[in-house]
Structures are given as C-alpha cells and as structure tokens.
Write a protein that holds these residues in place. Structure first.
Motif, PDB file in Angstrom:
ATOM      1  N   HIS A 137       0.856  -1.187   0.000  1.00  8.72           N
ATOM      2  CA  HIS A 137       0.000   0.000   0.000  1.00  8.72           C
ATOM      3  C   HIS A 137       0.899   1.247   0.000  1.00  8.72           C
ATOM      4  O   HIS A 137       1.885   1.290   0.747  1.00  8.72           O
ATOM      5  CB  HIS A 137      -0.912   0.011   1.236  1.00  8.72           C
ATOM      6  CG  HIS A 137      -2.022   1.015   1.125  1.00  8.72           C
ATOM      7  ND1 HIS A 137      -1.833   2.359   1.333  1.00  8.72           N
ATOM      8  CD2 HIS A 137      -3.328   0.868   0.781  1.00  8.72           C
ATOM      9  CE1 HIS A 137      -2.988   3.000   1.143  1.00  8.72           C
ATOM     10  NE2 HIS A 137      -3.907   2.112   0.804  1.00  8.72           N
ATOM     11  N   HIS A 170      -6.574   9.088  -1.117  1.00 12.42           N
ATOM     12  CA  HIS A 170      -6.316   9.621  -2.477  1.00 12.42           C
ATOM     13  C   HIS A 170      -5.822  11.068  -2.458  1.00 12.42           C
ATOM     14  O   HIS A 170      -5.129  11.492  -3.377  1.00 12.42           O
ATOM     15  CB  HIS A 170      -7.546   9.443  -3.380  1.00 12.42           C
ATOM     16  CG  HIS A 170      -8.583  10.525  -3.305  1.00 12.42           C
ATOM     17  ND1 HIS A 170      -9.850  10.311  -2.799  1.00 12.42           N
ATOM     18  CD2 HIS A 170      -8.562  11.828  -3.683  1.00 12.42           C
ATOM     19  CE1 HIS A 170     -10.542  11.432  -2.881  1.00 12.42           C
ATOM     20  NE2 HIS A 170      -9.780  12.370  -3.400  1.00 12.42           N
ATOM     21  N   TYR A 204       0.426   8.048  -6.200  1.00 13.84           N
ATOM     22  CA  TYR A 204       0.067   7.263  -7.397  1.00 13.84           C
ATOM     23  C   TYR A 204      -1.421   7.370  -7.735  1.00 13.84           C
ATOM     24  O   TYR A 204      -1.958   6.524  -8.441  1.00 13.84           O
ATOM     25  CB  TYR A 204       0.405   5.781  -7.171  1.00 13.84           C
ATOM     26  CG  TYR A 204       1.782   5.535  -6.606  1.00 13.84           C
ATOM     27  CD1 TYR A 204       2.924   5.929  -7.302  1.00 13.84           C
ATOM     28  CD2 TYR A 204       1.933   4.902  -5.371  1.00 13.84           C
ATOM     29  CE1 TYR A 204       4.195   5.701  -6.768  1.00 13.84           C
ATOM     30  CE2 TYR A 204       3.198   4.670  -4.845  1.00 13.84           C
ATOM     31  CZ  TYR A 204       4.318   5.073  -5.552  1.00 13.84           C
ATOM     32  OH  TYR A 204       5.559   4.845  -5.030  1.00 13.84           O
ATOM     33  N   VAL A 205      -2.100   8.411  -7.211  1.00 17.51           N
ATOM     34  CA  VAL A 205      -3.558   8.489  -7.358  1.00 17.51           C
ATOM     35  C   VAL A 205      -4.004   8.425  -8.824  1.00 17.51           C
ATOM     36  O   VAL A 205      -3.359   8.992  -9.707  1.00 17.51           O
ATOM     37  CB  VAL A 205      -4.093   9.775  -6.653  1.00 17.51           C
ATOM     38  CG1 VAL A 205      -3.530  11.031  -7.294  1.00 17.51           C
ATOM     39  CG2 VAL A 205      -5.611   9.806  -6.626  1.00 17.51           C
ATOM     40  N   MET A 206      -5.107   7.699  -9.053  1.00 16.37           N
ATOM     41  CA  MET A 206      -5.699   7.581 -10.398  1.00 16.37           C
ATOM     42  C   MET A 206      -7.152   8.069 -10.297  1.00 16.37           C
ATOM     43  O   MET A 206      -7.684   8.197  -9.191  1.00 16.37           O
ATOM     44  CB  MET A 206      -5.697   6.108 -10.848  1.00 16.37           C
ATOM     45  CG  MET A 206      -4.330   5.445 -10.766  1.00 16.37           C
ATOM     46  SD  MET A 206      -4.383   3.677 -11.128  1.00 16.37           S
ATOM     47  CE  MET A 206      -5.059   2.989  -9.626  1.00 16.37           C
ATOM     48  N   PRO A 261     -11.313   1.117  -2.434  1.00 14.96           N
ATOM     49  CA  PRO A 261     -10.690  -0.215  -2.608  1.00 14.96           C
ATOM     50  C   PRO A 261     -10.960  -1.085  -1.382  1.00 14.96           C
ATOM     51  O   PRO A 261     -11.068  -0.568  -0.273  1.00 14.96           O
ATOM     52  CB  PRO A 261      -9.200   0.109  -2.726  1.00 14.96           C
ATOM     53  CG  PRO A 261      -9.025   1.416  -2.016  1.00 14.96           C
ATOM     54  CD  PRO A 261     -10.330   2.157  -2.098  1.00 14.96           C
TER      55      PRO A 261
END
Ligand code: SF4
Length: 344
Positions: free
Chosen positions: A252, A293, A298-300, A308
């Motif tokens: 994570h 987030h 690495y936020v998308m 998640p």
C-alpha cells in the motif's frame, strides 16, 4: 503459530463519535474514528496496529477494552461476544483483557505502594486463596518483570520511568489475562529503556503464551517485536501482513511512505524518503473513494470514486489499493522497496 486458537476476533468494528452543536446540543455530524475494522489475534501472537496519530488505532484499543459502547461490529474474546455484553457482565472481561498504558508516570496511583498496586487486580478478581497466596502472587509478578521483591514496599515515585512501566506490566499480568493491549506502551520512555521494556515484553509473551495488541506509531519498535502488522489510515485498515512481508515489500502506498521514514540501522543501505503532501484529512468528512487519495503519489481517477477493499495476494498479504488491479509491470509498488527491510 497458525494452529494456535484465536483469542480475539474483531469484525467490521465501527466507532463514530457524535458532534453536537447549538444550545440544545443536537447532533450535527460524526467523527468517523473507526470505520469498519476487522482483525484477529491468536494465542502467543502480537498484532501491531500502526499509523499516524489520529488514525483511530487507540480508539480500536479502547473499543476492544469496552471503555465505551461501539457504534457497530462484533468483538469476540475467547469465543464469546463481548461487544453487546451488559456492563454488569464485564467483570470477567476485565480480567481476561488487560492494558498497559503509554504514561508510566500517571498510570500508577501515587498513594498506593507497589504491593497494593499489583494486589488490586488479584483481590478484585478473587484470584488469591488467602493472604499468603496473595503475597506469593505479588512476589511472583515482580519477579516476572525482573524487579526485586523489596520493590513491593516502595512507592511509585521511587522508581524510574522504565521501572514504573515494569510495575504496570506486573499489574496487568497479575490478573492472569489472555491478551494484553499495549497502547503506545513504550513511547514515553528513553531509547535504551524502550529497548529493555520491548525485550521484556517479548520474553514474557514467549514464556506465558499471551496474545498482544500492540498499538504504536513507532515502526522501528514494531518491526522489532511484532508477528503481524495492520496499518490504519483515517479509521480504516489499509494493509495487513506478517512482519517480514509488510516491511520487506509493502503493498500500500501509505505503508510504503511510512516505512521510508524509518531510520535505517545500516548506514550503507540506501532508501529514498517519500514525503507525503498535505495533512491527514478530517475524520469528520473523510474523502470519497480511497481515503488516502488526497495524499497518494500514485492516485488515479478511479481512486477518487471507488473505495478499494482489502484483498489478499497469493501469500495472504492484504492490501486495499487499486494499483493491484493494474498489470504487474505498471504497478509502481513492484519496484524495489525499502532496502533495509528487504535485507531483513
Ligand atoms: Fe493510492 Fe489509489 Fe491505491 Fe488509494 S487506491 S492508495 S489513491 S493508488
């Protein structure tokens, strides 16, 4: 370890504190301190709950100790549900689950001699047959935490911080518990004393087969003494794994960042520090989707909308992160992790 009986099982635990406002104190919202936490601990096992201050880890400890009513969820101790137990039935629970607090200076009554501090749970739970048995149990508890028998006649203020924490541990052990909750139990101690107390707790756990819930923000200590680690962020567990797997290859981004800040014992080992941007969001209005987030490097797009869930890999290492749905070659967590831990 895996065949040992489960001592404590926590399922979907929630603790939301109401916020009241106005003259009438009407509820205007909630602090979502713990928001759906599940874990179990087996006999002889230490599970560490880690995360930044305010992540809800101490609230989990207090919920398990039934220091306040839960919002929802189940807590099972030795096969018995304790989350819905009436206050009148909590006596035996108090014996089976003991706590060692952070501050050894304020957790001991200064008006009680050490003997009386340790005798209190023995008397309260009716464990001694007679006076001689009580004295024997107090002496045994002192011996167990490596304090001399004559400590019994002295007052708490005559002891150093580390010795007082030993007295606190002796008091907890005197109740003959099945599990001990250690809430930042070594945080207030000097580095060398910290190491002594951690070593003592490890020895005691092996000798007595205790289960332990070790709540701490100090990953260097956790790495030294735990079997498994659960990482909390803003009221939720985001990763759970055995120590070697979690410290060696975090799954994570939050854990990866926490580990990057732990001092490396080997000065030749190289590790890049990941500095998280921004503050931890308020637990009154947690972010949508993945709660991490707003700070995740690495936020998308998906992360802002979809929460998640904790999902295991082939080894049982659980993580709640959408990155694991990407092809392995595109998952940035698959790059080399924290060097010092990988070598462990
Ligand atoms: Fe970061 Fe997205 Fe994973 Fe959350 S789900 S930790 S925001 S990559």
């Amino acid at each position: 370890m895996s065949s040992a009986p489960v001592v404590l099982e926590v399922s979907d635990l929630k603790k939301h504190f109401p916020i009241r406002g106005g003259l009438l104190g009407t509820p205007v919202g909630h602090v979502y301190a713990v928001d759906g936490v599940s874990f179990s601990i087996r006999r002889g096992e230490t599970l560490s709950l880690v995360g930044e201050s305010g992540c809800g880890k101490s609230t989990v400890g207090k919920s398990v100790l039934r220091l306040f009513p839960l919002t929802s969820g189940q807590v099972v101790l030795d096969g018995k549900r304790i989350d819905d137990m009436p206050a009148s039935s909590l006596r035996m629970l108090r014996r089976k689950i003991q706590v060692v607090f952070q501050d050894p200076f304020s957790s001991l009554n200064p008006r009680m001699r050490v003997r009386d501090v340790i005798a209190e749970p023995i008397i309260n739970f009716g464990l001694a047959k007679d006076r001689a048995d009580l004295d024997r149990r107090v002496a045994h508890a002192l011996d167990t935490v490596r304090l001399p028998t004559d400590a019994a006649g002295r007052w708490p203020h005559e002891f150093s911080g580390g010795q007082r924490q030993r007295i606190g541990i002796a008091r907890a052990l005197a109740a003959e518990p099945d599990i001990i909750v250690c809430d930042e139990a070594v945080s207030a101690l000097d580095v060398s004393v910290k190491a002594q107390i951690v070593n003592l707790m490890q020895d005691l756990q092996k000798e007595l087969g205790l289960a332990m819930l070790f709540i701490s923000h100090d990953l260097a200590i956790v790495e030294h003494m735990t079997h498994r680690v659960a990482v909390m962020y803003l009221g939720k567990i985001v990763e759970v794994a055995d120590k070697r797997s979690l410290f060696g290859a975090p799954r994570h981004p939050y854990t990866e960042a926490l580990l990057s800040a732990v001092p490396v014992p080997d000065p030749t080992a190289k590790r890049d520090r990941i500095v998280l941007q921004g503050d931890v969001p308020s637990p009154i209005r947690p972010p949508s989707g993945c709660r991490f987030h707003t700070r995740c490097p690495y936020v998308m797009d998906r992360c802002r909308k979809e929460e998640p869930v904790l999902t295991p890999d082939a080894t049982g290492h659980l993580a709640a992160c959408h990155l694991h749905d990407l092809p392995a070659s595109q998952n940035p967590l698959n790059k080399a992790g924290p060097t010092a831990f990988r070598a462990a």
